[in-house]
Design a protein around this motif. Sequence first.
Motif, PDB file in Angstrom:
ATOM      1  N   ALA A   1       0.232 -79.533  27.942  1.00 21.87           N
ATOM      2  CA  ALA A   1       0.979 -79.219  29.163  1.00 21.87           C
ATOM      3  C   ALA A   1       0.856 -77.752  29.574  1.00 21.87           C
ATOM      4  O   ALA A   1       1.296 -77.377  30.656  1.00 21.87           O
ATOM      5  CB  ALA A   1       2.453 -79.575  28.969  1.00 21.87           C
ATOM      6  N   ALA A   2       0.256 -76.930  28.723  1.00 22.04           N
ATOM      7  CA  ALA A   2       0.217 -75.482  28.968  1.00 22.04           C
ATOM      8  C   ALA A   2      -0.766 -75.129  30.076  1.00 22.04           C
ATOM      9  O   ALA A   2      -1.832 -75.742  30.207  1.00 22.04           O
ATOM     10  CB  ALA A   2      -0.174 -74.752  27.683  1.00 22.04           C
ATOM     11  N   GLY A   3      -0.413 -74.120  30.844  1.00 19.18           N
ATOM     12  CA  GLY A   3      -1.302 -73.613  31.880  1.00 19.18           C
ATOM     13  C   GLY A   3      -2.166 -72.476  31.369  1.00 19.18           C
ATOM     14  O   GLY A   3      -2.035 -72.025  30.225  1.00 19.18           O
ATOM     15  N   GLU A   4      -3.043 -71.981  32.227  1.00 23.05           N
ATOM     16  CA  GLU A   4      -3.995 -70.949  31.814  1.00 23.05           C
ATOM     17  C   GLU A   4      -3.335 -69.603  31.509  1.00 23.05           C
ATOM     18  O   GLU A   4      -3.934 -68.755  30.857  1.00 23.05           O
ATOM     19  CB  GLU A   4      -5.061 -70.767  32.886  1.00 23.05           C
ATOM     20  N   ASP A   5      -2.088 -69.413  31.973  1.00 24.97           N
ATOM     21  CA  ASP A   5      -1.378 -68.162  31.727  1.00 24.97           C
ATOM     22  C   ASP A   5      -0.263 -68.326  30.705  1.00 24.97           C
ATOM     23  O   ASP A   5       0.678 -67.541  30.672  1.00 24.97           O
ATOM     24  CB  ASP A   5      -0.802 -67.611  33.039  1.00 24.97           C
ATOM     25  N   ALA A   6      -0.375 -69.344  29.839  1.00 27.54           N
ATOM     26  CA  ALA A   6       0.737 -69.721  28.964  1.00 27.54           C
ATOM     27  C   ALA A   6       0.792 -68.969  27.644  1.00 27.54           C
ATOM     28  O   ALA A   6       1.740 -69.151  26.879  1.00 27.54           O
ATOM     29  CB  ALA A   6       0.678 -71.220  28.683  1.00 27.54           C
ATOM     30  N   THR A   7      -0.210 -68.148  27.332  1.00 23.47           N
ATOM     31  CA  THR A   7      -0.231 -67.498  26.024  1.00 23.47           C
ATOM     32  C   THR A   7       0.248 -66.052  26.091  1.00 23.47           C
ATOM     33  O   THR A   7       0.254 -65.421  27.147  1.00 23.47           O
ATOM     34  CB  THR A   7      -1.640 -67.516  25.403  1.00 23.47           C
ATOM     35  N   ALA A   8       0.649 -65.553  24.951  1.00 22.25           N
ATOM     36  CA  ALA A   8       1.045 -64.149  24.802  1.00 22.25           C
ATOM     37  C   ALA A   8       0.525 -63.655  23.460  1.00 22.25           C
ATOM     38  O   ALA A   8       0.335 -64.435  22.521  1.00 22.25           O
ATOM     39  CB  ALA A   8       2.561 -63.997  24.870  1.00 22.25           C
ATOM     40  N   TYR A   9       0.311 -62.357  23.365  1.00 23.41           N
ATOM     41  CA  TYR A   9      -0.266 -61.762  22.154  1.00 23.41           C
ATOM     42  C   TYR A   9       0.727 -60.772  21.558  1.00 23.41           C
ATOM     43  O   TYR A   9       1.329 -59.964  22.277  1.00 23.41           O
ATOM     44  CB  TYR A   9      -1.564 -61.044  22.496  1.00 23.41           C
ATOM     45  N   GLY A  10       0.885 -60.808  20.244  1.00 23.36           N
ATOM     46  CA  GLY A  10       1.774 -59.845  19.598  1.00 23.36           C
ATOM     47  C   GLY A  10       1.994 -60.183  18.135  1.00 23.36           C
ATOM     48  O   GLY A  10       1.340 -61.065  17.569  1.00 23.36           O
ATOM     49  N   ARG A  11       2.971 -59.494  17.518  1.00 22.66           N
ATOM     50  CA  ARG A  11       3.229 -59.642  16.087  1.00 22.66           C
ATOM     51  C   ARG A  11       4.581 -60.289  15.798  1.00 22.66           C
ATOM     52  O   ARG A  11       5.026 -60.338  14.653  1.00 22.66           O
ATOM     53  CB  ARG A  11       3.162 -58.267  15.409  1.00 22.66           C
ATOM     54  N   VAL A  12       5.244 -60.783  16.818  1.00 24.16           N
ATOM     55  CA  VAL A  12       6.600 -61.304  16.653  1.00 24.16           C
ATOM     56  C   VAL A  12       6.683 -62.338  15.544  1.00 24.16           C
ATOM     57  O   VAL A  12       7.534 -62.251  14.651  1.00 24.16           O
ATOM     58  CB  VAL A  12       7.120 -61.897  17.981  1.00 24.16           C
ATOM     59  N   PHE A  13       5.827 -63.334  15.575  1.00 24.61           N
ATOM     60  CA  PHE A  13       5.944 -64.432  14.621  1.00 24.61           C
ATOM     61  C   PHE A  13       5.586 -63.998  13.198  1.00 24.61           C
ATOM     62  O   PHE A  13       6.148 -64.515  12.230  1.00 24.61           O
ATOM     63  CB  PHE A  13       5.082 -65.607  15.074  1.00 24.61           C
ATOM     64  N   ASP A  14       4.666 -63.064  13.048  1.00 28.26           N
ATOM     65  CA  ASP A  14       4.340 -62.545  11.722  1.00 28.26           C
ATOM     66  C   ASP A  14       5.493 -61.735  11.145  1.00 28.26           C
ATOM     67  O   ASP A  14       5.834 -61.857   9.963  1.00 28.26           O
ATOM     68  CB  ASP A  14       3.083 -61.664  11.787  1.00 28.26           C
ATOM     69  N   VAL A  15       6.075 -60.890  11.966  1.00 26.64           N
ATOM     70  CA  VAL A  15       7.209 -60.071  11.514  1.00 26.64           C
ATOM     71  C   VAL A  15       8.373 -60.969  11.117  1.00 26.64           C
ATOM     72  O   VAL A  15       9.019 -60.765  10.079  1.00 26.64           O
ATOM     73  CB  VAL A  15       7.627 -59.075  12.615  1.00 26.64           C
ATOM     74  N   ALA A  16       8.639 -61.981  11.910  1.00 25.07           N
ATOM     75  CA  ALA A  16       9.748 -62.885  11.621  1.00 25.07           C
ATOM     76  C   ALA A  16       9.557 -63.622  10.301  1.00 25.07           C
ATOM     77  O   ALA A  16      10.524 -63.926   9.595  1.00 25.07           O
ATOM     78  CB  ALA A  16       9.915 -63.883  12.756  1.00 25.07           C
ATOM     79  N   GLN A  17       8.307 -63.907   9.955  1.00 21.86           N
ATOM     80  CA  GLN A  17       8.030 -64.625   8.704  1.00 21.86           C
ATOM     81  C   GLN A  17       7.822 -63.692   7.516  1.00 21.86           C
ATOM     82  O   GLN A  17       7.615 -64.164   6.400  1.00 21.86           O
ATOM     83  CB  GLN A  17       6.769 -65.481   8.876  1.00 21.86           C
ATOM     84  N   ARG A  18       7.829 -62.385   7.789  1.00 18.38           N
ATOM     85  CA  ARG A  18       7.588 -61.379   6.741  1.00 18.38           C
ATOM     86  C   ARG A  18       6.196 -61.545   6.139  1.00 18.38           C
ATOM     87  O   ARG A  18       5.981 -61.333   4.933  1.00 18.38           O
ATOM     88  CB  ARG A  18       8.643 -61.453   5.628  1.00 18.38           C
ATOM     89  N   LEU A  19       5.238 -61.909   6.974  1.00 20.76           N
ATOM     90  CA  LEU A  19       3.863 -62.028   6.516  1.00 20.76           C
ATOM     91  C   LEU A  19       3.188 -60.666   6.508  1.00 20.76           C
ATOM     92  O   LEU A  19       3.424 -59.842   7.388  1.00 20.76           O
ATOM     93  CB  LEU A  19       3.073 -62.984   7.424  1.00 20.76           C
ATOM     94  N   ASP A  20       2.307 -60.468   5.554  1.00 18.38           N
ATOM     95  CA  ASP A  20       1.689 -59.156   5.342  1.00 18.38           C
ATOM     96  C   ASP A  20       0.377 -59.011   6.105  1.00 18.38           C
ATOM     97  O   ASP A  20      -0.591 -58.437   5.595  1.00 18.38           O
ATOM     98  CB  ASP A  20       1.464 -58.947   3.837  1.00 18.38           C
ATOM     99  N   TRP A  21       0.316 -59.538   7.325  1.00 16.67           N
ATOM    100  CA  TRP A  21      -0.878 -59.356   8.145  1.00 16.67           C
ATOM    101  C   TRP A  21      -1.075 -57.878   8.471  1.00 16.67           C
ATOM    102  O   TRP A  21      -0.111 -57.183   8.810  1.00 16.67           O
ATOM    103  CB  TRP A  21      -0.726 -60.109   9.467  1.00 16.67           C
ATOM    104  N   PRO A  22      -2.309 -57.359   8.386  1.00 16.86           N
ATOM    105  CA  PRO A  22      -2.552 -55.980   8.838  1.00 16.86           C
ATOM    106  C   PRO A  22      -2.095 -55.821  10.288  1.00 16.86           C
ATOM    107  O   PRO A  22      -2.296 -56.711  11.118  1.00 16.86           O
ATOM    108  CB  PRO A  22      -4.074 -55.840   8.712  1.00 16.86           C
ATOM    109  N   VAL A  23      -1.467 -54.682  10.587  1.00 22.36           N
ATOM    110  CA  VAL A  23      -0.817 -54.524  11.893  1.00 22.36           C
ATOM    111  C   VAL A  23      -1.790 -54.587  13.064  1.00 22.36           C
ATOM    112  O   VAL A  23      -1.390 -54.903  14.189  1.00 22.36           O
ATOM    113  CB  VAL A  23      -0.020 -53.207  11.947  1.00 22.36           C
TER     114      VAL A  23
END
Length: 315
Positions: free
Chosen positions: A214-236
Amino acid sequence: MRTWLTERFGVTVPLVGAPMAGVGAGRLAAAVSAAGALGMIGVPPAAGGSWIAEQAEIAGAGGRPYGIGLMAWVLRDGTDQLGAVLDARPALVSVSFGPYAEYVEPLRAAGITVVTQAGTTREAIDAERAGVDAVVARGGEGGGHGRADVATLPLLQGVLDAVRIPVLAAGGLAGARGLAAVLAAGAAGGWAGTAFMACEESELPEGAVGRLLAAGEDATAYGRVFDVAQRLDWPVEYGGRALRNAYFDRWAGREDELAADERAQAELADARKAGDYDTAYIYTGAGVGLIRERLPAASVVAGFAEAEGLLRRFC
């Protein structure tokens, strides 16, 4: 369509089904490979060696080549993932996102083709120096984790000019037109994940598939929100592209607060279990607006294969 990718792996379509942790396991990899492209298993950070062995057996059951994608920042913590991959001996391994160079030679010594994903031309040059067999020029349109510094087309042009090893193009390739475009530019093949997310063989939950379609072509966003929330150690430097939702909008720009908020962490964990995608994440690329049907992987690969006709018509 004959390229380094087709010659190296005996595939008929110069396309790799990108490794997607939590979405692409052995079944999807096997289906992509059986259809004439090169399927890959995406290894989640918490997966152990036994999971890799199990999924590799599924992916390789049909006798076609397949690949496995690893995250370098996970390997540094002493996991048994690398050993399991070496035992499985897939045709291709992608090791990316962190200090990957030390793993290149052990993998190549085992007869495995090694690639890494690069989000800048400088990263691609470094990858060539590290001894990889090919580099994936992954533009900011790509789904899931990676850099968003440079868009796919300018990145691909810069990388093709800068390195001598084969280059695969990733980020926003959703079908034949995208594949034809990067092949015409000089890429050895495409690297596509989002196009396979809604496939019948993917691991994506039903509720997430509905959101995706159902998503449109402008439906995505980029950032670190979900990694920070999960306390994942992804390089910034490696954020993630996902479907924008209420949780992302609430916390974008407030990551320092989020890192200390235990309620927000629990909220995301609960939402993932409940399939509440107003809060839980669905990582996907900027090409998501072009994905409209739930199809078998073979049909998606066949769609990409139409790039050959486009190249004959326009090039």
